[in-house]
Design an enzyme around this catalytic site. Structure first.
Site, PDB file in Angstrom:
ATOM      1  N   HIS A 127       0.855  -1.189   0.000  1.00  0.00           N
ATOM      2  CA  HIS A 127       0.000   0.000   0.000  1.00  0.00           C
ATOM      3  C   HIS A 127       0.887   1.234   0.000  1.00  0.00           C
ATOM      4  CE1 HIS A 127      -3.583   2.393   0.497  1.00  0.00           C
ATOM      5  NE2 HIS A 127      -2.929   3.095   1.405  1.00  0.00           N
ATOM      6  N   ASP A 141     -11.280  -6.480   4.675  1.00  0.00           N
ATOM      7  CA  ASP A 141     -11.303  -5.063   5.057  1.00  0.00           C
ATOM      8  C   ASP A 141     -10.213  -4.332   4.289  1.00  0.00           C
ATOM      9  OD1 ASP A 141     -13.360  -5.399   6.977  1.00  0.00           O
ATOM     10  OD2 ASP A 141     -11.887  -6.192   8.393  1.00  0.00           O
ATOM     11  N   LEU A 142     -10.592  -3.447   3.404  1.00  0.00           N
ATOM     12  CA  LEU A 142      -9.656  -2.775   2.504  1.00  0.00           C
ATOM     13  C   LEU A 142      -8.529  -2.091   3.268  1.00  0.00           C
ATOM     14  CD1 LEU A 142      -8.956  -1.916  -0.407  1.00  0.00           C
ATOM     15  CD2 LEU A 142     -10.364   0.129  -0.034  1.00  0.00           C
ATOM     16  N   ASP A 143      -7.295  -2.475   2.915  1.00  0.00           N
ATOM     17  CA  ASP A 143      -6.084  -1.867   3.468  1.00  0.00           C
ATOM     18  C   ASP A 143      -6.007  -1.950   4.990  1.00  0.00           C
ATOM     19  OD1 ASP A 143      -5.279  -1.158   0.908  1.00  0.00           O
ATOM     20  OD2 ASP A 143      -6.203   0.829   1.006  1.00  0.00           O
ATOM     21  N   GLU A 144      -6.604  -2.975   5.567  1.00  0.00           N
ATOM     22  CA  GLU A 144      -6.567  -3.130   7.023  1.00  0.00           C
ATOM     23  C   GLU A 144      -6.032  -4.496   7.439  1.00  0.00           C
ATOM     24  OE1 GLU A 144     -10.060  -2.022   9.117  1.00  0.00           O
ATOM     25  OE2 GLU A 144     -10.279  -0.087   8.097  1.00  0.00           O
TER      26      GLU A 144
END
EC number: 3.5.1.10
Length: 285
Positions: free
Chosen positions: A192, A226-229
């Site tokens: 990311h 969970d997006l980018d988590e």
């Protein structure tokens, strides 16, 4: 003397006698411990252990599994033994920006990263020439709302047919579905282009620039629904100034992304990363 090398990763409730039992079991098969790391999460009393061993040439993974079974049963361990003579296969997915892909290929070429790229997958044609030059199968899979589910089925099939152990999202700018993220949990690493948990989603460097931050960074993490988590494996930051533009932030970030992703992939392939719920235990060299 010829020898075989293995990595043992295990976790269980912390209690007396674990280290002694493991050492005794390994010694009974003539295996020598060459590196050992452990960590106990005091909140959950969970022990995480990584042991690198060198064993006589005749020693196989099944031999070690058998030697360790009494300890595994006694302490109710979750254990995985990996044979380091086997070169892990990975699939790299990329969109237009190829800096992270090129860095991975270079680190494999010079031997710093022990992996075989089974395929390069992209929703753009830009990296086809790179794949052809490296002799790597290239799969051009454009993605839209209508074919997204079909493409993800193709990815699952590619993982299965190639025997890939890891899918690397090297700036692959498509969000994986919840179903695919859950199905491949622990097998997909994303880079990311931001220092998570801040500035998630699209254009994080420009978001950071608008907020006037003084540090930018990149985060390698496992992909989850969970997006980018997902659990974080590796991060790095670099100082920036008010005199830099949003595009300057992007340029500085590309180098960070490449390094962080390569380290994250290396740690995973060397068995240095262990999942601890939503966090990770990373035994760095």
């Amino acid at each position: 003397m010829a020898e075989n090398k293995f990595i043992l990763k295990l976790s269980c409730l912390d209690q007396p006698g674990i280290t002694a039992a493991l050492a005794t079991a390994l010694a009974s098969r003539g295996a020598n411990i060459v590196e050992a790391n452990q960590f106990c999460d005091r909140q959950t009393n969970q022990l995480f252990v990584r042991i690198a061993v060198a064993a006589p040439e005749a020693t196989t993974q099944s031999v070690l599994d058998l030697a360790l079974k009494p300890s595994v049963d006694r302490f109710d361990m979750r254990i995985k033994v990996e044979d380091l003579s086997r070169r892990p296969k990975i699939i790299i997915m990329v969109s237009k920006f190829d800096h992270a892909l090129l860095h991975l290929l270079y680190q494999i070429k010079v031997g710093w990263l022990n992996a075989e790229v089974a395929a390069i997958v992209s929703n753009h044609e830009d990296s086809r020439r790179t794949a052809e030059q490296e002799g790597i199968p290239f799969h051009y899979w454009p993605v839209n709302k209508e074919n997204k589910a079909e493409r993800e089925v193709q990815l699952i099939e590619l993982v299965q047919t190639t025997g890939a152990e890891l899918v690397v999202l090297a700036r692959y700018m498509q969000v994986l579905s919840n179903d695919l993220s859950n199905r491949l949990f622990g097998m997909v690493i994303n880079i990311h282009h931001s220092f998570l948990p801040s500035f998630k989603g699209a254009k994080p460097y420009h978001q950071a620039h608008e907020r006037g931050v003084k540090l930018i960074g990149a985060t390698a993490h496992y992909v989850t629904a969970d997006l980018d988590e997902g659990p974080i494996i590796e991060q790095e930051t670099e100082r920036v100034t008010h005199a830099m533009t949003g595009d300057d932030f992007v340029a500085a970030g590309r180098d960070i992304e490449s390094r962080v992703l390569a380290r994250g992939v290396k740690y995973h392939l060397e068995g240095r990363v262990m999942l601890n719920h939503h966090r990770t235990v990373v035994f760095t060299p």
